[in-house]
Design an enzyme around this catalytic site. Structure first.
Site, short mmCIF file in Angstrom:
data_model
loop_
_atom_site.label_atom_id
_atom_site.label_comp_id
_atom_site.label_asym_id
_atom_site.label_seq_id
_atom_site.Cartn_x
_atom_site.Cartn_y
_atom_site.Cartn_z
N VAL A 170 0.89 -0.95 0.13
CA VAL A 170 -0.07 0.20 0.12
C VAL A 170 0.89 1.31 -0.28
O VAL A 170 0.75 2.91 -0.52
CB VAL A 170 -0.90 0.32 1.45
CG1 VAL A 170 -1.61 0.99 1.85
CG2 VAL A 170 -2.11 -0.65 1.11
N LYS A 173 1.77 9.88 -5.88
CA LYS A 173 2.31 10.79 -5.74
C LYS A 173 3.93 10.81 -7.13
O LYS A 173 3.98 12.09 -7.56
CB LYS A 173 3.16 10.91 -3.96
CG LYS A 173 2.13 11.08 -2.92
CD LYS A 173 1.66 11.96 -3.45
CE LYS A 173 0.43 12.38 -2.07
NZ LYS A 173 -0.20 13.74 -2.42
N ALA A 198 1.96 1.87 -3.47
CA ALA A 198 1.42 2.49 -4.01
C ALA A 198 1.09 3.99 -3.77
O ALA A 198 0.54 4.86 -5.23
CB ALA A 198 -0.39 1.87 -3.89
N TYR A 199 1.20 3.45 -2.45
CA TYR A 199 1.29 5.46 -2.52
C TYR A 199 2.30 6.58 -3.22
O TYR A 199 2.37 8.35 -4.04
CB TYR A 199 1.35 6.04 -1.29
CG TYR A 199 2.18 7.15 -0.18
CD1 TYR A 199 0.56 8.33 -0.66
CD2 TYR A 199 2.77 7.60 0.40
CE1 TYR A 199 1.23 9.30 0.22
CE2 TYR A 199 3.00 8.62 0.56
CZ TYR A 199 1.73 10.06 0.77
OH TYR A 199 2.61 10.99 1.37
N LEU A 200 3.29 5.82 -2.90
CA LEU A 200 5.01 6.01 -3.77
C LEU A 200 4.51 7.21 -4.84
O LEU A 200 4.81 8.22 -5.47
CB LEU A 200 5.69 6.03 -3.19
CG LEU A 200 6.49 5.98 -2.02
CD1 LEU A 200 7.43 5.17 -1.57
CD2 LEU A 200 6.77 6.96 -1.22
#
Length: 216
Positions: free
Chosen positions: A127, A135, A130-132
């Site tokens: 997760v 962004k 996926a965030y990185l």
């Protein structure tokens, strides 16, 4: 100055709204839930209920009409899965930037994060990876647009009181930064044209914010 803030109920956004109001600016915060509106009014900001995961660009552009600047400070937040990292941290950021272009709001500041190149590191949480990636994709999207953009990458956020002393540069060693100081830097960025088309990293340091901006 009229500033429209995506993610208007976020911890950084609420601080930013209070700072803008204190100097006589008009802050408009886009929020997802009507029950969040009272907190914005307490921060002297105008709430607008609009879901950036599902809204059409024209609806967002209508909110941005007449603004002097736009700040993207939204995020899927803790507890959200990989899918929402993409729809909010990437998709909503791209939608907000597109709407700013449609509305003719050139000044655009986007809150991102440090260490985006670590997304594919061995053992990285799925997760968080996926965030990185979301962004990073949002940054790439913004850089390709005809806007006076600045991308701000804070380090690990804390709720410690702000000191007004920071380390702000194109690249800094990873560290912490208070949400108070992030909000103060965002206000300063809105006033500083020399930061246009810069991606800046921010951690706590020993340089007053105004001085740090002059060194950019």
């Amino acid at each position: 100055m009229r500033v429209v803030i995506a993610g208007g109920h976020g911890q950084i956004a609420l601080r930013l709204e209070r700072l803008l109001a204190a100097r006589g600016d008009q802050a408009v915060g886009i929020i997802r839930k009507v029950e969040q509106a009272a907190d914005l009014r307490d921060s002297s900001a105008e709430p607008v209920v609009l879901d950036l995961e599902t809204a059409e660009p024209a609806a967002v552009a209508e909110v941005l009409e007449g603004a002097d600047a736009a700040v993207f400070a939204a995020g899927a937040g803790p507890g959200s899965g990989s899918a929402r990292k993409d729809t909010v941290d990437r998709g909503a950021a791209a939608l907000f930037a597109e709407a700013a272009q449609r509305a003719g709001v050139r000044r655009h500041v986007q809150v991102s994060g440090m260490g985006l190149d670590r997304a594919d590191d061995p053992g990285m949480d799925e997760v968080f990876s996926a965030y990185l990636k979301a962004k990073a994709a949002a940054e790439d999207d913004l850089r390709a647009r005809d806007l006076d953009w600045t991308i701000l990458r804070p380090g690990r956020l804390t709720d410690e009181p702000g000191t007004g002393q920071v380390h702000l540069a194109d690249s800094v060693d990873y560290g912490t930064i208070s949400r108070d100081d992030v909000a103060a830097v965002l206000v300063a960025l809105l006033d500083e044209p020399r930061t246009v088309h810069h991606t800046l990293e921010l951690v706590e340091g020993h340089t007053p914010i105004d001085e740090a901006l002059k060194r950019i």
